[in-house]
Scaffold this motif. Structure first.
Motif, PDB file in Angstrom:
ATOM      1  N   ALA A  64      13.789 -14.540 -21.559  1.00  0.00           N
ATOM      2  CA  ALA A  64      13.905 -13.689 -20.375  1.00  0.00           C
ATOM      3  C   ALA A  64      14.755 -14.356 -19.301  1.00  0.00           C
ATOM      4  O   ALA A  64      15.642 -13.732 -18.710  1.00  0.00           O
ATOM      5  CB  ALA A  64      12.514 -13.359 -19.832  1.00  0.00           C
ATOM      6  N   ALA A  65      14.494 -15.616 -19.063  1.00  0.00           N
ATOM      7  CA  ALA A  65      15.271 -16.337 -18.056  1.00  0.00           C
ATOM      8  C   ALA A  65      16.724 -16.463 -18.495  1.00  0.00           C
ATOM      9  O   ALA A  65      17.650 -16.300 -17.689  1.00  0.00           O
ATOM     10  CB  ALA A  65      14.664 -17.717 -17.806  1.00  0.00           C
ATOM     11  N   TYR A  66      16.935 -16.732 -19.780  1.00  0.00           N
ATOM     12  CA  TYR A  66      18.298 -16.870 -20.254  1.00  0.00           C
ATOM     13  C   TYR A  66      19.099 -15.585 -20.031  1.00  0.00           C
ATOM     14  O   TYR A  66      20.310 -15.640 -19.810  1.00  0.00           O
ATOM     15  CB  TYR A  66      18.358 -17.274 -21.732  1.00  0.00           C
ATOM     16  CG  TYR A  66      19.787 -17.336 -22.183  1.00  0.00           C
ATOM     17  CD1 TYR A  66      20.634 -18.338 -21.698  1.00  0.00           C
ATOM     18  CD2 TYR A  66      20.335 -16.352 -22.983  1.00  0.00           C
ATOM     19  CE1 TYR A  66      21.972 -18.364 -22.032  1.00  0.00           C
ATOM     20  CE2 TYR A  66      21.662 -16.374 -23.320  1.00  0.00           C
ATOM     21  CZ  TYR A  66      22.477 -17.377 -22.838  1.00  0.00           C
ATOM     22  OH  TYR A  66      23.805 -17.390 -23.151  1.00  0.00           O
ATOM     23  N   GLY A  67      18.425 -14.440 -20.063  1.00  0.00           N
ATOM     24  CA  GLY A  67      19.119 -13.179 -19.792  1.00  0.00           C
ATOM     25  C   GLY A  67      19.849 -13.214 -18.456  1.00  0.00           C
ATOM     26  O   GLY A  67      20.983 -12.739 -18.335  1.00  0.00           O
ATOM     27  N   GLY A  68      19.218 -13.793 -17.446  1.00  0.00           N
ATOM     28  CA  GLY A  68      19.864 -13.904 -16.142  1.00  0.00           C
ATOM     29  C   GLY A  68      21.039 -14.858 -16.158  1.00  0.00           C
ATOM     30  O   GLY A  68      22.071 -14.605 -15.527  1.00  0.00           O
ATOM     31  N   SER A  74      28.480 -14.535 -18.081  1.00  0.00           N
ATOM     32  CA  SER A  74      29.450 -13.585 -18.631  1.00  0.00           C
ATOM     33  C   SER A  74      30.515 -13.229 -17.608  1.00  0.00           C
ATOM     34  O   SER A  74      31.697 -13.104 -17.947  1.00  0.00           O
ATOM     35  CB  SER A  74      28.744 -12.314 -19.109  1.00  0.00           C
ATOM     36  OG  SER A  74      27.897 -12.611 -20.195  1.00  0.00           O
ATOM     37  N   LEU A  75      30.109 -13.077 -16.373  1.00  0.00           N
ATOM     38  CA  LEU A  75      31.090 -12.778 -15.322  1.00  0.00           C
ATOM     39  C   LEU A  75      32.020 -13.968 -15.097  1.00  0.00           C
ATOM     40  O   LEU A  75      33.238 -13.797 -14.947  1.00  0.00           O
ATOM     41  CB  LEU A  75      30.385 -12.395 -14.027  1.00  0.00           C
ATOM     42  CG  LEU A  75      29.628 -11.062 -14.053  1.00  0.00           C
ATOM     43  CD1 LEU A  75      28.863 -10.860 -12.757  1.00  0.00           C
ATOM     44  CD2 LEU A  75      30.569  -9.901 -14.315  1.00  0.00           C
ATOM     45  N   MET A  81      38.585 -16.402 -18.626  1.00  0.00           N
ATOM     46  CA  MET A  81      39.294 -16.150 -19.886  1.00  0.00           C
ATOM     47  C   MET A  81      40.070 -14.839 -19.920  1.00  0.00           C
ATOM     48  O   MET A  81      41.014 -14.715 -20.694  1.00  0.00           O
ATOM     49  CB  MET A  81      38.291 -16.182 -21.054  1.00  0.00           C
ATOM     50  CG  MET A  81      37.563 -17.505 -21.187  1.00  0.00           C
ATOM     51  SD  MET A  81      38.645 -18.928 -21.385  1.00  0.00           S
ATOM     52  CE  MET A  81      39.214 -18.655 -23.042  1.00  0.00           C
ATOM     53  N   ASP A  82      39.643 -13.871 -19.129  1.00  0.00           N
ATOM     54  CA  ASP A  82      40.260 -12.542 -19.216  1.00  0.00           C
ATOM     55  C   ASP A  82      40.857 -12.061 -17.908  1.00  0.00           C
ATOM     56  O   ASP A  82      41.315 -10.920 -17.821  1.00  0.00           O
ATOM     57  CB  ASP A  82      39.233 -11.519 -19.718  1.00  0.00           C
ATOM     58  CG  ASP A  82      38.791 -11.794 -21.147  1.00  0.00           C
ATOM     59  OD1 ASP A  82      39.619 -12.283 -21.940  1.00  0.00           O
ATOM     60  OD2 ASP A  82      37.629 -11.525 -21.474  1.00  0.00           O
ATOM     61  N   ARG A  88      31.865  -7.059  -5.237  1.00  0.00           N
ATOM     62  CA  ARG A  88      30.671  -7.575  -4.546  1.00  0.00           C
ATOM     63  C   ARG A  88      29.384  -7.183  -5.245  1.00  0.00           C
ATOM     64  O   ARG A  88      28.393  -7.898  -5.167  1.00  0.00           O
ATOM     65  CB  ARG A  88      30.668  -7.118  -3.090  1.00  0.00           C
ATOM     66  CG  ARG A  88      30.553  -5.625  -2.924  1.00  0.00           C
ATOM     67  CD  ARG A  88      30.640  -5.216  -1.497  1.00  0.00           C
ATOM     68  NE  ARG A  88      30.715  -3.761  -1.442  1.00  0.00           N
ATOM     69  CZ  ARG A  88      30.597  -3.076  -0.365  1.00  0.00           C
ATOM     70  NH1 ARG A  88      30.407  -3.690   0.782  1.00  0.00           N
ATOM     71  NH2 ARG A  88      30.666  -1.774  -0.398  1.00  0.00           N
ATOM     72  N   TRP A  89      29.384  -6.054  -5.935  1.00  0.00           N
ATOM     73  CA  TRP A  89      28.175  -5.614  -6.636  1.00  0.00           C
ATOM     74  C   TRP A  89      27.944  -6.437  -7.896  1.00  0.00           C
ATOM     75  O   TRP A  89      26.799  -6.738  -8.238  1.00  0.00           O
ATOM     76  CB  TRP A  89      28.255  -4.115  -6.941  1.00  0.00           C
ATOM     77  CG  TRP A  89      28.413  -3.330  -5.689  1.00  0.00           C
ATOM     78  CD1 TRP A  89      29.509  -2.630  -5.285  1.00  0.00           C
ATOM     79  CD2 TRP A  89      27.456  -3.213  -4.632  1.00  0.00           C
ATOM     80  NE1 TRP A  89      29.302  -2.078  -4.050  1.00  0.00           N
ATOM     81  CE2 TRP A  89      28.039  -2.412  -3.619  1.00  0.00           C
ATOM     82  CE3 TRP A  89      26.169  -3.691  -4.424  1.00  0.00           C
ATOM     83  CZ2 TRP A  89      27.378  -2.097  -2.441  1.00  0.00           C
ATOM     84  CZ3 TRP A  89      25.507  -3.374  -3.247  1.00  0.00           C
ATOM     85  CH2 TRP A  89      26.115  -2.582  -2.279  1.00  0.00           C
ATOM     86  N   ASP A  90      29.009  -6.803  -8.574  1.00  0.00           N
ATOM     87  CA  ASP A  90      28.870  -7.711  -9.719  1.00  0.00           C
ATOM     88  C   ASP A  90      28.282  -9.042  -9.266  1.00  0.00           C
ATOM     89  O   ASP A  90      27.356  -9.567  -9.886  1.00  0.00           O
ATOM     90  CB  ASP A  90      30.239  -7.981 -10.364  1.00  0.00           C
ATOM     91  CG  ASP A  90      30.879  -6.752 -10.983  1.00  0.00           C
ATOM     92  OD1 ASP A  90      30.159  -5.923 -11.559  1.00  0.00           O
ATOM     93  OD2 ASP A  90      32.121  -6.638 -10.886  1.00  0.00           O
ATOM     94  N   ILE A  91      28.827  -9.570  -8.187  1.00  0.00           N
ATOM     95  CA  ILE A  91      28.362 -10.864  -7.673  1.00  0.00           C
ATOM     96  C   ILE A  91      26.921 -10.763  -7.182  1.00  0.00           C
ATOM     97  O   ILE A  91      26.092 -11.632  -7.484  1.00  0.00           O
ATOM     98  CB  ILE A  91      29.306 -11.363  -6.565  1.00  0.00           C
ATOM     99  CG1 ILE A  91      30.675 -11.677  -7.168  1.00  0.00           C
ATOM    100  CG2 ILE A  91      28.720 -12.588  -5.852  1.00  0.00           C
ATOM    101  CD1 ILE A  91      31.775 -11.896  -6.161  1.00  0.00           C
TER     102      ILE A  91
END
Length: 109
Positions: A64-68, A74-75, A81-82, A88-91
């Protein structure tokens, strides 16, 4: 030291899982071939082993913690890389996830 070890393991796990998924994506979606796919699958498998090294013995809590960590990582990966530029909402969402990681893993029990 246990918290520092845990944080380092989460970082290494994120590198393996996100990097592995990215390699598979590159192999399939960007037609880079089976070597990229194979390296990605190997990295994803290694991620599973790294997760078992966490000091906490509770699988559900760690995953569960790793999900965060995965959300925020990922961001960061996409930026590096991409060329992705989070808004601001992603952050904000990633920071909320990391706060959740802190509560789940490191709150006094």
């Amino acid at each position: 030291m246990t918290v520092a070890k845990s944080i380092l393991l989460f970082g290494f796990a994120a590198l393996l899982e996100i990097g592995g998924a990215w390699l598979v994506w590159q192999g399939v979606r960007e037609h880079r071939g089976w070597i990229w796919i194979g390296l990605g699958v190997a990295a994803l498998g290694a991620y599973g082993f790294v997760a078992t090294l966490q000091p906490d013995a509770n699988f559900g809590r760690i995953l569960a913690a790793y999900g965060g960590v995965f959300v925020a990582g990922s961001l960061v990966w996409a930026m590096a890389m991409d060329g992705f530029r989070p808004d601001r909402w992603d952050i904000s969402g990633a920071l909320l996830c990391l706060i959740g990681v802190g509560v789940i893993m490191y709150a006094p029990r």
